[in-house]
Design a protein around this motif. Structure first.
Motif, mmCIF file in Angstrom:
data_model
loop_
_atom_site.group_PDB
_atom_site.id
_atom_site.type_symbol
_atom_site.label_atom_id
_atom_site.label_comp_id
_atom_site.label_asym_id
_atom_site.label_seq_id
_atom_site.Cartn_x
_atom_site.Cartn_y
_atom_site.Cartn_z
ATOM 1 N N MET B 191 0.812 -1.208 0.000
ATOM 2 C CA MET B 191 0.000 0.000 0.000
ATOM 3 C C MET B 191 0.848 1.260 0.000
ATOM 4 S SD MET B 191 -2.619 1.217 2.840
ATOM 5 C CE MET B 191 -3.574 2.680 2.592
ATOM 6 N N LYS B 192 0.452 2.205 -0.835
ATOM 7 C CA LYS B 192 1.045 3.544 -0.805
ATOM 8 C C LYS B 192 0.019 4.490 -0.200
ATOM 9 C CE LYS B 192 0.809 7.272 -3.453
ATOM 10 N NZ LYS B 192 1.120 8.430 -2.611
ATOM 11 N N PRO B 193 0.276 5.022 0.990
ATOM 12 C CA PRO B 193 -0.675 5.952 1.597
ATOM 13 C C PRO B 193 -0.682 7.297 0.864
ATOM 14 C CG PRO B 193 0.853 5.014 3.216
ATOM 15 C CD PRO B 193 1.405 4.721 1.863
ATOM 16 N N THR B 194 -1.631 8.144 1.189
ATOM 17 C CA THR B 194 -1.684 9.505 0.659
ATOM 18 C C THR B 194 -0.378 10.221 0.980
ATOM 19 O OG1 THR B 194 -3.999 9.519 1.325
ATOM 20 C CG2 THR B 194 -3.073 11.630 0.644
ATOM 21 N N TYR B 195 0.094 11.044 0.029
ATOM 22 C CA TYR B 195 1.281 11.844 0.307
ATOM 23 C C TYR B 195 1.003 12.721 1.531
ATOM 24 C CZ TYR B 195 5.306 14.837 -0.374
ATOM 25 O OH TYR B 195 6.489 15.513 -0.185
ATOM 26 N N GLY B 196 1.867 12.627 2.530
ATOM 27 C CA GLY B 196 1.666 13.414 3.745
ATOM 28 C C GLY B 196 1.070 12.630 4.901
ATOM 29 N N ARG B 197 0.612 11.390 4.605
ATOM 30 C CA ARG B 197 -0.013 10.569 5.654
ATOM 31 C C ARG B 197 1.034 10.001 6.624
ATOM 32 N NH1 ARG B 197 -4.765 10.164 8.156
ATOM 33 N NH2 ARG B 197 -3.200 11.326 9.312
ATOM 34 N N VAL B 198 2.200 9.621 6.043
ATOM 35 C CA VAL B 198 3.272 9.022 6.846
ATOM 36 C C VAL B 198 4.497 9.933 6.751
ATOM 37 C CG1 VAL B 198 4.771 7.003 7.099
ATOM 38 C CG2 VAL B 198 2.399 6.701 6.346
ATOM 39 N N SER B 199 5.117 10.190 7.882
ATOM 40 C CA SER B 199 6.281 11.084 7.900
ATOM 41 C C SER B 199 7.414 10.506 7.060
ATOM 42 C CB SER B 199 6.776 11.277 9.327
ATOM 43 O OG SER B 199 8.030 11.935 9.317
ATOM 44 N N ARG B 200 8.032 11.380 6.264
ATOM 45 C CA ARG B 200 9.185 10.961 5.468
ATOM 46 C C ARG B 200 10.492 11.210 6.211
ATOM 47 N NH1 ARG B 200 10.313 14.032 1.373
ATOM 48 N NH2 ARG B 200 8.987 15.754 1.995
ATOM 49 N N TYR B 201 10.420 11.719 7.436
ATOM 50 C CA TYR B 201 11.652 12.043 8.152
ATOM 51 C C TYR B 201 12.503 10.784 8.317
ATOM 52 C CZ TYR B 201 14.931 14.215 11.327
ATOM 53 O OH TYR B 201 16.079 14.694 11.893
ATOM 54 N N GLY B 202 13.688 10.800 7.780
ATOM 55 C CA GLY B 202 14.576 9.640 7.893
ATOM 56 C C GLY B 202 14.453 8.656 6.749
ATOM 57 N N LEU B 203 13.513 8.888 5.859
ATOM 58 C CA LEU B 203 13.433 8.115 4.612
ATOM 59 C C LEU B 203 14.422 8.778 3.654
ATOM 60 C CD1 LEU B 203 11.936 6.345 2.346
ATOM 61 C CD2 LEU B 203 10.514 8.365 2.013
ATOM 62 N N VAL B 204 15.413 8.047 3.205
ATOM 63 C CA VAL B 204 16.401 8.664 2.322
ATOM 64 C C VAL B 204 15.708 9.005 1.003
ATOM 65 C CG1 VAL B 204 18.626 8.408 1.192
ATOM 66 C CG2 VAL B 204 18.254 7.418 3.455
ATOM 67 N N ALA B 205 15.765 10.284 0.647
ATOM 68 C CA ALA B 205 14.919 10.787 -0.432
ATOM 69 C C ALA B 205 15.397 10.345 -1.808
ATOM 70 C CB ALA B 205 14.883 12.306 -0.371
ATOM 71 N N PHE B 206 14.424 9.982 -2.640
ATOM 72 C CA PHE B 206 14.641 9.838 -4.077
ATOM 73 C C PHE B 206 13.994 11.071 -4.715
ATOM 74 C CE2 PHE B 206 12.561 7.274 -7.828
ATOM 75 C CZ PHE B 206 13.101 8.139 -8.754
ATOM 76 N N ALA B 207 12.669 11.148 -4.691
ATOM 77 C CA ALA B 207 11.973 12.318 -5.221
ATOM 78 C C ALA B 207 10.990 12.786 -4.145
ATOM 79 C CB ALA B 207 11.240 11.974 -6.502
ATOM 80 N N SER B 208 11.373 13.861 -3.466
ATOM 81 C CA SER B 208 10.682 14.268 -2.241
ATOM 82 C C SER B 208 9.191 14.519 -2.398
ATOM 83 C CB SER B 208 11.341 15.528 -1.692
ATOM 84 O OG SER B 208 12.742 15.399 -1.739
#
Lengths: 477, 491
Positions: B191-208
């Motif tokens: 599952m891909k949640p809505t953008y903004g549903r899960v914090s990206r803090y600490g997810l190494v960014a590909f395309a923010s």
């Protein structure tokens, strides 16, 4: 040939926030290297920026003080370039939509007023600092304490026509940001830095000439020298029929010359694009209004008001309002002792002398506005003379004692104002100087001062001078 | 049945009842890892010691009657771009071969606080760039259903681990389909949640602007349980949204009668595998029998999605990956001659081919003189694509479609043809561009025994509806719970 000089300035102000622009690290200067850092400001993988709202407050303040429009929705953008002091490989700045646009600042040169346009003010983060150890070759270190420290960049229109105008603009701008409390204005330490874009064109030419950008000028004096040097350099090129090349030049303070830093070909393509990690900065009317309310009165306005309200000379008001804390001090004294001219004189003569000797700011002054007002009160109601007042002032200052009445009492410095007591002393002086009384009465009017002096000597300076005068007049005519 | 074969939901209930201990479950999972991960190669780093200690702590927590969550004591694996203190976070790249983060990603903190057991870090395409996990600098993860085939990507390790039961559930990240596509290839729920549903803090960014972390599980209920743990506002991520997190799990059973399902015709176009199409069409009919209504809808700008995505994602990536410069952490080329040469060599040697290709594409798209034609234009088209969805969602509750035009392909089949690899994301990319939640649920198998995924797409923050539809579908699907036999030879 004679050319018109065209100058625009880009000024970076380091903001006086407690914490950095995109993380909670301290902005405190002088800590050991890399102590003020965290995953965000060192660009660790996965770390994300979060905007410090105080930075927006400060940027709006600077914008309002320079009559800018505040952009309702401004956007942070990434400025991409590689350098070891830039931990993310990009600087978060603002590009297409800065927080403030379209302002101006009025300056005065040789009694001529002039309005300088301000194109934009934007917020951005500072970079870290490279450290090159002196005795080790091939090794450099990076200190990220300064990385992510907030800056605003204030960009002027190319409206200045001489180095004097540029310096006047820069001084006025520094006064404002210091007054606003957003920047300490320290050019030597680099918290207030200036780049200049300079070009020449023939008088009347509609289009601007090719400009060179000057960097690394760390004082008003150097800004002036560097601009004058650059104007001469360009004039020489043009006079010889050459063309000025667009380039960035570095001012060498010690040698008093500028040198090429990079040419147009080496100019970076910064590939700006909106930073997807940050939302647009939405500033509504209420926010602007709140900042407007908190805005201190600016130097020029305050000076005008002080002249109008307190009827003191413009020159005095300018001295008193050059420093916001000094102006606050003055107004605090006047509020307690409503004789503005006396207060202004005492502050400008006595207080400033002591402060200058100790090289301290008025905020560190041991005499409080209340203490000075009380002292002025003692002089005003003739409890002590002005001369004794200076002694008391000195004691108050050195002992940080703000109770002048107690000092006067303890040291018995109160003025003698008892007519009977003074009359006895005056009689004694007249009796003891029979011959001089005769000389005086025969026309040697200058001797009057001698009698006053004798009374003062007898009373250790504490006799009320007006009363001594009138008693003498009464007795020896 | 071995404990590793249970769903998160079942294990949670058994753990709560005291029928099993986390230590037993965890040991079972590590036995499974020892047994099959040499074939599947889902893991980059296995942390048995740490996991057993966390399992003991979880058991202790239950014994003491302290607050628990559905993931307390459950062995979970993490895609190797989620920052973890104590475990390397390589992003499948040589560039970060020895990088150990000094902080935990927000989702990792949430899992740790909830008492989850972290089994290790899972393989992925380098910096999440790829659709087959072949772009990992370390190993090729195999599809548990056919070891000669790719698991999909970029979260191939996360989906292969769940499919081969070497983790009860995992977390992946989805930028253009990187959870849903490998989930469909591996026959698991992703599952891909809505953008903004899960914090990206600490997810190494590909395309923010596109990245989002999501659960990979063996059932829809598990996805509901895991999402609840990782979702929610985080002050450290400015794009994280401050909305309450519903109890997805308790609401799963609410019926779907009267729900309007849209079937976007552009998602059934040329290039769609016949078996995939018929499985998805059958799934639509099944949903209709449960009381939902079906309607054909149109998303007219779908054709532009891949081009748009490959401009925006690469532009952001070119900037996001600038920090890997050899100065602060990670790989640094030896024997470089000066600063510029250090940059050049570090990045030439540290990044793989696909990453370099995308960095160059993105750099080009942002360059002076090209920005308007590429980046700005792509942003405008992104708006049009988002509007397509807004308009369609005015008339329906969810959309159903295939996840990928084909089932899992063979190793090497597309690796030398980037364009055909990019096109395999054609049905997942629009969802990322619009920031919507979507899920891949198994919806059958090809004649060759390869899993097929059904994609369900919902309105922003309508994860509750999304999961509910998926759960009802799953109940009707005869193959739910089928596991691969893993008896082929690894290639």
């Amino acid at each position: 040939m004679d050319y018109e000089i065209v100058i625009g300035l880009e000024v970076h102000c380091q903001l006086l926030t407690q914490t950095k622009i995109f993380c909670g690290c301290s902005t405190h200067f002088g800590n050991p290297p890399n102590q003020n850092t965290c995953p965000v400001c060192t660009g660790m993988p996965g770390a994300l920026p979060v905007l410090n709202r105080k930075v927006v407050d400060f940027a709006i303040r600077a914008g309002l003080a320079t009559d800018c429009q505040i952009t309702p929705s401004s956007v942070f953008a990434r400025k991409n370039y590689f350098y070891p002091d830039l931990p993310k490989g990009y600087q978060i700045s603002q590009f297409e939509l800065p927080i403030c646009v379209d302002g101006h600042l009025d300056i005065e040169v040789d009694n001529q007023k002039k309005r300088i346009g301000i194109t934009r003010i934007h917020m951005e983060e500072d970079a870290g600092k490279l450290v090159h150890p002196e005795h080790v070759h091939g090794v450099s270190y990076v200190d990220y304490n300064r990385a992510c420290v907030p800056l605003i960049e204030i960009v002027s229109e190319p409206d200045m026509r001489s180095s004097a105008e540029a310096v006047a603009y820069l001084k006025a701008l520094r006064d404002i940001v210091v007054y606003l409390g957003v920047c300490d204005g320290n050019m030597e330490e680099g918290s207030f830095r200036c780049d200049a874009n300079i070009s020449l064109r023939r008088w009347g030419a509609p289009e601007l000439g090719t400009r060179a950008e000057l960097k690394n000028m760390n004082s008003f004096r150097n800004v002036q020298r560097a601009i004058e040097y650059e104007v001469e350099r360009q004039r020489d090129i043009l006079d010889e029929g050459g063309r000025v090349v667009q380039e960035t030049r570095l001012w060498d303070v010690d040698r008093g010359v500028s040198a090429l830093m990079r040419g147009k070909e080496e100019a970076h393509d910064y590939r700006y694009f909106p930073d997807p990690d940050l939302l647009p900065v939405v500033v509504d009317e209420a926010w602007v209004e709140k900042v407007r309310q908190s805005l201190p009165e600016l130097p020029v306005a305050r000076c005008q008001r002080i002249v109008a309200d307190f009827a003191i000379p413009v020159a005095d008001a300018e001295v008193l309002t050059a420093d916001r804390a000094m102006a606050d001090y003055f107004e605090a004294v006047v509020k307690l002792f409503p004789q503005p001219k006396a207060a202004a004189n005492w502050i400008m003569v006595e207080l400033m002398k002591f402060l200058n000797e100790d090289k301290i700011s008025v905020t560190q002054c041991p005499i409080t506005p209340q203490g000075l007002a009380d002292l002025l009160g003692l002089i005003g109601d003739n409890t002590i003379s002005g001369k004794i007042g200076k002694q008391v002032f000195s004691k108050m200052y050195s002992a940080a004692d703000n109770d002048p009445r107690q000092i006067v009492e303890d040291q018995g410095l109160a003025q003698m104002s008892d007519a009977g007591e003074l009359a006895v002393i005056v009689d004694e002086i007249i009796d003891a100087n029979d011959d001089k009384v005769k000389d005086y009465q025969q026309g040697k009017v200058k001797l009057f001062g001698f009698f006053v002096g004798q009374v003062m000597k007898k009373t250790k300076g504490q006799a009320n001078p007006q009363m001594v005068n009138s008693l003498l007049k009464e007795k020896i005519g | 049945m071995e404990l590793y074969n249970f769903s998160l939901e079942e294990l949670w209930q058994r753990l709560e009842k005291g029928e099993v201990s986390s230590l037993e479950v965890t040991r079972s999972v590590f036995r499974r890892i020892a047994e099959v991960d040499n074939k599947v190669a889902a893991y980059l780093e296995i942390d048995e010691k740490g996991a057993l200690a966390q399992a003991e702590a979880a058991d202790e927590r239950r014994r003491k009657g302290e607050a628990t969550s559905p993931v307390t004591g459950i062995p979970l694996g993490l895609k190797d771009l989620l920052s973890t203190v104590g475990l390397k976070t390589t992003c499948g790249s040589r560039m970060l071969a020895d990088y150990r983060p000094e902080y935990d990603a927000a989702v990792v903190t949430r899992l740790r606080e909830a008492g989850a057991v972290i089994t290790g870090k899972l393989n992925m395409d380098e910096f999440a760039m790829g659709s087959s996990t072949e772009n990992s600098a370390y190993k090729a993860t195999r599809n548990p259903w056919d070891l000669k085939r790719v698991p999909g990507g970029s979260s191939g390790g996360s989906t292969a681990a769940v499919a081969s039961a070497t983790a009860i559930a995992t977390l992946g990240s989805d930028t253009g389909g990187s959870i849903r596509q490998p989930a469909s290839f591996c026959g698991v729920v992703g599952m891909k949640p809505t953008y903004g549903r899960v914090s990206r803090y600490g997810l190494v960014a590909f395309a923010s602007s596109l990245d989002q972390i999501g659960p990979v599980t063996s059932t829809v209920a598990d996805a509901a349980l895991l999402l609840k743990v990782i979702a929610g506002h985080d002050e450290r991520d400015s794009t994280s949204v401050n909305l309450p997190v519903p109890d997805y799990y308790s609401n799963l059973k609410n019926d779907i009668k009267g729900l309007k399902i849209g079937v976007p015709k552009e998602y059934f176009g040329a290039g769609l595998d016949v078996e995939v199409e018929s499985a998805v069409r059958l799934a639509c009919r099944q949903l209709a029998t449960a009381g939902a209504s079906l309607d054909d809808v149109s998303l007219p700008h779908t054709d532009y999605a891949v081009a748009t995505y490959y401009l925006l994602a690469t532009a952001e990536a070119s900037s996001n990956l600038a920090r890997y410069d050899g100065v602060k952490y990670g790989f640094r080329a030896e024997s470089a001659d000066g600063l510029v040469d250090m940059y050049r060599q570090t990045r030439a040697q540290g990044f793989g081919e696909e990453v370099k290709r995308r960095v160059m594409l993105g750099t080009y798209a942002l360059s002076a003189g090209y920005y308007d034609a590429y980046y700005r234009k792509a942003q405008q088209v992104r708006t049009l694509i988002t509007r397509d969805f807004d308009e369609v969602f005015a008339g329906c509750d969810v959309l159903v479609a295939p996840v990928c035009p084909t089932p899992a392909f063979a190793f090497g089949e597309k690796i030398d043809d980037p364009l055909s690899m990019y096109l395999s994301d054609i049905l997942t990319i629009p969802v990322n561009l619009a920031g919507l939640p979507a899920i891949s649920v198994p919806c059958g198998f090809t004649k060759n025994g390869l899993p097929i995924g059904l994609q369900i797409i919902a309105k922003p923050f309508a994860e509750e509806t999304l999961l509910r539809v998926a759960w009802h579908y799953e109940r009707m699907a005869e193959w739910a719970g089928r596991r691969p036999e893993l008896n082929g030879e690894a290639v």
